[in-house]
Design a protein around this motif. Structure first.
Motif, short mmCIF file in Angstrom:
data_model
loop_
_atom_site.label_atom_id
_atom_site.label_comp_id
_atom_site.label_asym_id
_atom_site.label_seq_id
_atom_site.Cartn_x
_atom_site.Cartn_y
_atom_site.Cartn_z
N THR A 142 0.85 -1.18 0.00
CA THR A 142 0.00 0.00 0.00
C THR A 142 0.89 1.23 0.00
O THR A 142 1.91 1.26 0.68
CB THR A 142 -0.93 0.03 1.22
OG1 THR A 142 -0.14 -0.03 2.42
CG2 THR A 142 -1.88 -1.16 1.21
N CYS A 143 0.50 2.22 -0.77
CA CYS A 143 1.32 3.42 -0.93
C CYS A 143 0.46 4.66 -0.75
O CYS A 143 -0.75 4.65 -1.01
CB CYS A 143 1.95 3.46 -2.32
SG CYS A 143 2.93 1.99 -2.74
N THR A 144 1.10 5.76 -0.33
CA THR A 144 0.43 7.04 -0.18
C THR A 144 1.26 8.09 -0.91
O THR A 144 2.31 8.48 -0.43
CB THR A 144 0.32 7.44 1.30
OG1 THR A 144 -0.36 6.41 2.02
CG2 THR A 144 -0.44 8.73 1.46
N HIS A 171 -3.41 3.89 -8.66
CA HIS A 171 -4.41 2.95 -9.15
C HIS A 171 -5.75 3.22 -8.49
O HIS A 171 -5.82 3.69 -7.35
CB HIS A 171 -3.96 1.51 -8.88
CG HIS A 171 -2.66 1.18 -9.55
ND1 HIS A 171 -2.55 1.02 -10.91
CD2 HIS A 171 -1.41 1.01 -9.05
CE1 HIS A 171 -1.30 0.77 -11.22
NE2 HIS A 171 -0.58 0.76 -10.11
N SER A 172 -6.82 2.91 -9.20
CA SER A 172 -8.14 3.19 -8.67
C SER A 172 -8.45 2.29 -7.49
O SER A 172 -7.77 1.29 -7.24
CB SER A 172 -9.20 2.99 -9.76
OG SER A 172 -9.40 1.61 -10.02
N ALA A 173 -9.50 2.63 -6.75
CA ALA A 173 -9.85 1.89 -5.54
C ALA A 173 -10.20 0.44 -5.84
O ALA A 173 -10.13 -0.42 -4.95
CB ALA A 173 -11.02 2.58 -4.84
N GLY A 228 -5.86 8.66 -8.91
CA GLY A 228 -6.05 7.30 -8.42
C GLY A 228 -6.91 7.22 -7.18
O GLY A 228 -7.94 7.91 -7.06
N ASP A 229 -6.47 6.39 -6.23
CA ASP A 229 -7.26 6.08 -5.03
C ASP A 229 -7.24 7.27 -4.07
O ASP A 229 -6.24 7.51 -3.40
CB ASP A 229 -6.67 4.83 -4.37
CG ASP A 229 -7.57 4.28 -3.28
OD1 ASP A 229 -8.49 5.00 -2.84
OD2 ASP A 229 -7.34 3.14 -2.85
N ASP A 230 -8.37 7.99 -3.98
CA ASP A 230 -8.39 9.21 -3.15
C ASP A 230 -8.32 8.89 -1.66
O ASP A 230 -8.10 9.80 -0.84
CB ASP A 230 -9.61 10.07 -3.47
CG ASP A 230 -10.94 9.34 -3.27
OD1 ASP A 230 -10.94 8.23 -2.72
OD2 ASP A 230 -11.98 9.90 -3.68
N ARG A 231 -8.49 7.63 -1.27
CA ARG A 231 -8.33 7.27 0.14
C ARG A 231 -6.87 7.40 0.58
O ARG A 231 -6.60 7.45 1.79
CB ARG A 231 -8.80 5.83 0.37
CG ARG A 231 -10.27 5.58 0.06
CD ARG A 231 -10.59 4.10 0.12
NE ARG A 231 -9.77 3.33 -0.81
CZ ARG A 231 -9.77 2.00 -0.88
NH1 ARG A 231 -10.56 1.29 -0.08
NH2 ARG A 231 -9.01 1.38 -1.77
N ARG A 232 -5.97 7.45 -0.38
CA ARG A 232 -4.54 7.49 -0.06
C ARG A 232 -3.90 8.84 -0.36
O ARG A 232 -2.69 8.96 -0.43
CB ARG A 232 -3.81 6.37 -0.82
CG ARG A 232 -4.39 5.00 -0.53
CD ARG A 232 -3.52 3.89 -1.04
NE ARG A 232 -4.14 2.59 -0.86
CZ ARG A 232 -4.21 1.94 0.30
NH1 ARG A 232 -3.68 2.48 1.38
NH2 ARG A 232 -4.80 0.77 0.38
#
Length: 485
Positions: A78-80, A84-86, A264-268
């Motif tokens: 996992t990266c921040t 990539h999309s969720a 990409g993944d806005d959670r990150r």
């Protein structure tokens, strides 16, 4: 008479085969393949006017880099941030799908962008692919005339590398392999360093990764090209200089840095990504190298997106390949691009390369003094001819490439791309800037199903979410089993 006709055909067939062989040889040793010339001309004509400068390499020396998409979205770190999309980790690894998609995408690129280019086997984590499928994908890329590079977080064992590089009999599948390994303290889950606090903690892992490829060459004579990638945010920008200095001591051929973007993944996503500018990152690279590294002499695409420079390293001395302050260097650059731009050497037998060069020089003999003068100036910058030859004998002569790729935020890319699809140039300065940068993008992905070539920022910002949602249905983590009632 039938006998004489048959004899004529018999005599004609060898003659025809010989003539065809000479035609193939002539084409293979032609300095610039005619399809490459056509592809380069199309690339140049499609560039925005503001990037058509003497330093521009797109459309003159190369069509740009290429990458795969939707071929293996899943990753086990996992990266921040994560581009990539969720949905990416909700798609299972399927080697058959990967190889089929690679063949389709790279085959399309071969048809529309010419016979040679560099291409990245990229998705989630490439080492999650079974080694046989990984190798098959690389071979498919080579069959399409591409020089493939596998993109990885580097957290795999030497046996996996052997299984990719060697066939079942232990013989090399490839003369050379290229890998780009991403190491930074924003990544979580690496074996031995699940939550690194500093970049320095990752140096042993960087060294271990590079050592595997040194062993591969020593034990099996398979050469390699290695790139080191690092994402830069406010959390680690002040460690870029330290990473640069450390990695320069390791056998990496390229040092690549990417300022974080809201893709990409806005959670990150984190705060203040936009505070990291391409200039700030380059300044820290130079601080780590301990000297200026001028990039202005050659350009791939838009300088707001990409900065790159090649240096010759002779022992502990580094010299820029091109000095943008030297008019003689710039004159040599212009002559080489005009007469030799579009020559490709990678993945080509040495004797064909030699014939290409000889033919090119015979066609432009007046360029020889300029090229020799350029080489002498480069050697002088690197410490002089004696120092360069001593470094060569000691195995300490190499080229290093420094790169910064500055991706754009999804919120800016989506409206700009929508307008471009409608043939509209935005009147908003910010959106128009994004359109200009997309038009000059040097990193392309293909969609053979629609006939589109798209910039990587568009792929990640606009197309990935829907694509990965579709892959969840095509390749669910737990395949549904149909039961008859």
């Amino acid at each position: 008479m039938p006998g004489r006709t048959g004899a004529g055909v018999w005599r004609g067939r060898p003659a025809g085969k010989i003539a065809a062989a000479f035609r193939r040889l002539e084409l293979a040793t032609r300095p610039i393949h005619p399809e490459s010339r056509e592809a380069l001309d199309r690339r140049w004509s499609g560039l925005p006017g503001q990037v058509k400068t003497p330093a521009q390499l797109l459309g003159r020396a190369a069509v740009g880099c290429e990458g795969t998409h939707g071929v293996f979205p899943k990753c086990n770190l996992t990266c921040t941030p994560c581009y990539h999309s969720a949905d990416a980790n909700k798609v299972r690894i399927d080697g058959g799908h990967t190889v089929r998609a690679v063949k389709d995408q790279l085959g399309f690129l071969r048809r529309v962008r010419g016979p040679r280019a560099h291409a990245q086997l990229i998705g989630g984590e490439v080492s999650l692919l079974p080694a046989e499928d990984h190798a098959a994908a690389l071979l498919a890329m080579q069959a399409a005339g591409r020089e493939p590079m596998s993109m990885t977080h580097g957290d795999f064992d030497y046996q996996y590398l052997l299984d990719v590089a060697l066939d079942r009999t232990g013989q090399p599948r490839f003369r050379k392999v290229s890998f780009a390994a991403h190491f930074d303290s924003l990544m979580r889950g690496r074996r031995g360093a699940p939550r690194p606090r500093t970049e320095e903690e990752l140096n042993p892992f960087r060294e271990r990764f590079a050592a595997m490829f040194a062993a591969l060459r020593r034990e099996h004579r398979v050469r390699s090209y290695l790139a080191h990638n690092m994402t830069v945010t406010p959390a680690n920008i002040d460690q870029v200089a330290g990473v640069t200095g450390a990695v320069l001591k390791m056998p990496f051929d390229m040092l690549s840095f990417q300022p974080a973007a809201y893709i990409g993944d806005d959670r990150r996503w984190g705060k203040d990504f936009s505070d990291i500018t391409i200039d700030a990152v380059w300044d820290r690279i130079e601080a780590g190298a301990g000297q200026p590294i001028p990039w202005q002499g050659a350009q791939f695409g838009d300088p707001r997106c990409n900065r790159s420079a090649v240096v010759l390293r002779a022992g502990d001395t580094m010299a820029p390949l091109l000095d943008p302050a030297d008019p003689k260097d710039l004159a040599a650059r212009d002559r080489v691009l005009a007469h030799f731009g579009g020559m490709f050497f990678g993945g080509t037998p040495h004797w064909i390369v030699a014939l290409k060069v000889i033919r090119a020089l015979l066609a432009h003999p007046r360029d020889i003094p300029l090229i020799l003068g350029f080489g002498f100036r480069l050697a002088t910058r690197a410490g002089g001819l004696r120092h360069v030859f001593a470094a060569l004998r000691a195995g300490k002569l190499s080229f290093r490439t420094f790169v910064v790729h500055n991706f754009m935020d999804a919120a800016d890319v989506a409206p700009a791309w929508d307008l471009m699809g409608k043939g509209i140039t935005s009147e908003d300065p910010k959106t128009r800037e994004v359109q200009e940068r997309l038009g000059a993008c040097m990193y392309t992905m293909s969609h053979p199903e629609t006939g589109q070539l798209v910039p990587a920022c568009v792929q990640h910002s606009v197309l990935d979410p829907a694509e990965n949602a579709g892959l969840r249905k095509l390749l669910p983590l737990t395949p549904k089993v149909r039961t008859d009632r």
